[in-house]
Design a protein around this motif. Sequence first.
Motif, mmCIF file in Angstrom:
data_model
loop_
_atom_site.group_PDB
_atom_site.id
_atom_site.type_symbol
_atom_site.label_atom_id
_atom_site.label_comp_id
_atom_site.label_asym_id
_atom_site.label_seq_id
_atom_site.Cartn_x
_atom_site.Cartn_y
_atom_site.Cartn_z
ATOM 1 N N ALA A 44 23.897 94.671 -30.903
ATOM 2 C CA ALA A 44 24.023 94.452 -32.354
ATOM 3 C C ALA A 44 24.665 93.080 -32.553
ATOM 4 O O ALA A 44 25.863 92.949 -32.792
ATOM 5 N N GLY A 45 23.853 92.067 -32.392
ATOM 6 C CA GLY A 45 24.357 90.694 -32.412
ATOM 7 C C GLY A 45 24.931 90.344 -31.050
ATOM 8 O O GLY A 45 25.279 91.232 -30.239
ATOM 9 N N THR A 46 25.037 89.046 -30.808
ATOM 10 C CA THR A 46 25.682 88.578 -29.583
ATOM 11 C C THR A 46 27.119 89.073 -29.546
ATOM 12 O O THR A 46 27.678 89.296 -28.469
ATOM 13 N N THR A 86 36.317 76.311 -30.099
ATOM 14 C CA THR A 86 35.066 77.013 -29.815
ATOM 15 C C THR A 86 34.956 78.245 -30.702
ATOM 16 O O THR A 86 35.834 78.501 -31.543
ATOM 17 N N PHE A 87 33.902 78.990 -30.510
ATOM 18 C CA PHE A 87 33.636 80.197 -31.296
ATOM 19 C C PHE A 87 34.794 81.195 -31.122
ATOM 20 O O PHE A 87 35.238 81.445 -30.001
ATOM 21 N N GLY A 88 35.250 81.777 -32.233
ATOM 22 C CA GLY A 88 36.446 82.615 -32.209
ATOM 23 C C GLY A 88 36.270 83.996 -31.598
ATOM 24 O O GLY A 88 37.262 84.694 -31.339
ATOM 25 N N GLU A 143 24.195 80.793 -25.845
ATOM 26 C CA GLU A 143 23.194 79.840 -26.345
ATOM 27 C C GLU A 143 22.679 80.256 -27.728
ATOM 28 O O GLU A 143 21.468 80.216 -27.986
ATOM 29 N N ALA A 144 23.602 80.622 -28.598
ATOM 30 C CA ALA A 144 23.203 81.072 -29.938
ATOM 31 C C ALA A 144 22.348 80.024 -30.656
ATOM 32 O O ALA A 144 21.486 80.366 -31.467
ATOM 33 N N TYR A 145 22.596 78.729 -30.349
ATOM 34 C CA TYR A 145 21.901 77.647 -31.070
ATOM 35 C C TYR A 145 20.880 76.922 -30.195
ATOM 36 O O TYR A 145 20.471 75.804 -30.519
ATOM 37 N N ALA A 146 20.459 77.549 -29.087
ATOM 38 C CA ALA A 146 19.588 76.858 -28.120
ATOM 39 C C ALA A 146 18.289 76.378 -28.758
ATOM 40 O O ALA A 146 17.792 75.298 -28.418
HETATM 41 N N1 PMP Z 1 27.810 82.713 -30.502
HETATM 42 C C1 PMP Z 1 28.089 81.615 -31.196
HETATM 43 C C2 PMP Z 1 28.428 80.361 -30.478
HETATM 44 C C3 PMP Z 1 28.085 81.655 -32.597
HETATM 45 O O1 PMP Z 1 28.398 80.556 -33.295
HETATM 46 C C4 PMP Z 1 27.743 82.863 -33.259
HETATM 47 C C5 PMP Z 1 27.681 83.003 -34.746
HETATM 48 N N2 PMP Z 1 28.420 82.249 -35.525
HETATM 49 C C6 PMP Z 1 27.487 83.961 -32.482
HETATM 50 C C7 PMP Z 1 27.503 83.876 -31.098
HETATM 51 C C8 PMP Z 1 27.218 85.299 -33.108
HETATM 52 O O2 PMP Z 1 25.890 85.613 -33.040
HETATM 53 P P1 PMP Z 1 25.373 87.019 -33.503
HETATM 54 O O3 PMP Z 1 25.021 86.899 -34.933
HETATM 55 O O4 PMP Z 1 24.187 87.238 -32.607
HETATM 56 O O5 PMP Z 1 26.456 88.032 -33.257
#
Ligand code: PMP
Length: 381
Positions: A103-105, A129-131, A202-205
Amino acid sequence: MSIDGATGKDGSILDRIQPHLRAMPGYMPVEPPEFLAERLGVPIESIIKLDANENPYGPSERVLEAIRNFKGCQIYPDPEQRRLRAALSAYTGFPPGWLLAGAGTDELIDLLVRMFVPPGEAIVNFPPTFGMYAFSADLENARLIEIPRRADFTLDLEQIARRGAEASLIFAVSPNNPTGTPLSRKELDCLLGFGCPVVVDEAYAEFSGSSYIDLVREEPNLIVLRTLSKWAGLAGLRVGFMVAAPGIIEVAFKCKQPYSVNVVAEAAAIAAIADRKNQLETVDALVRERERLRAKLEAIPSLEVAPSLANFLLCEVKGIEAIDVHGELRSHGIMVRHYDTPLLQNHIRITVGKPHETDAVVAALAEILPALSAPPRLPSR
Ligand code: PMP
């Protein structure tokens, strides 16, 4: 719950909550746009939401159709994700045994921490970085070792050489959020050298046009995370996936909540992958728009724009309080992300939107910044 309801026989029931959970700061989420619209007294459609790196084009018509026509909400999802993994296999070129969706990364980040990090052991990440890595470390009672990035936001390999061996799990990101910086092959090789699992998020790959996914076949300690939130415009439906060696995937399936990817999300993800040629056109449009936005922001003297390969631009605000810029943009109905931490002082991050959104944010900045940088007026007598 009433205060009385929180009081057990021998004191407050709240005292029974695990101390590390009571102490943790929690994740700082963004506010849904309808609340800002309500506050400003404007229609929700007029809010320009550039604060969470979403895809403003959303899913394609074929995906919307798949959602509208979906039948089967009364049935639990397939815990083995057979159809979804077949689609992800078509998208990545990996056999289904190397793939698992969540359910999302976000769910997968937490799952990996639970799998690999015993309580008290260390997660290494590289702020800013991402929190979510710090959040999951707090949640799972792991120790967090934060190795700050250099001034140009690349990894500090000297510090990493000193502390990397303490890691039970390393989180790297490419391109990194919120800086937009790619992870170089040299940096990745250095991290893989420690032998512990290395997660490359790699959310933004799709926006950067490069990926380490194929390396998963060769490097047994490399795990790649991807998401349909960004390129496929499905952030609200929550579908992410991991690519890892089959032995890891097998255990991950045993540990994950069996039904976390809901049936509508699954149908939408399958449709998005089937329609990827169309959907990826939004990525091309956003990459072009990123460069147009960058040129306009770079022309503003009080902003310093960091290089970015993602769908957002990080700007240092010079000579003006970034929080004021953020607040003034909000009062224009424009939402961006504000940062003021020791490692990221006085910054805003602007997600790349549609062309009219670029024009609106740039016009608003042109109006706001001169007013904010003007010396304070003396009170009139
Ligand atoms: N990884 C990174 C680096 C992000 O910036 C984000 C969303 N802001 C996510 C993961 C979360 O992704 P998801 O919507 O798949 O949970």
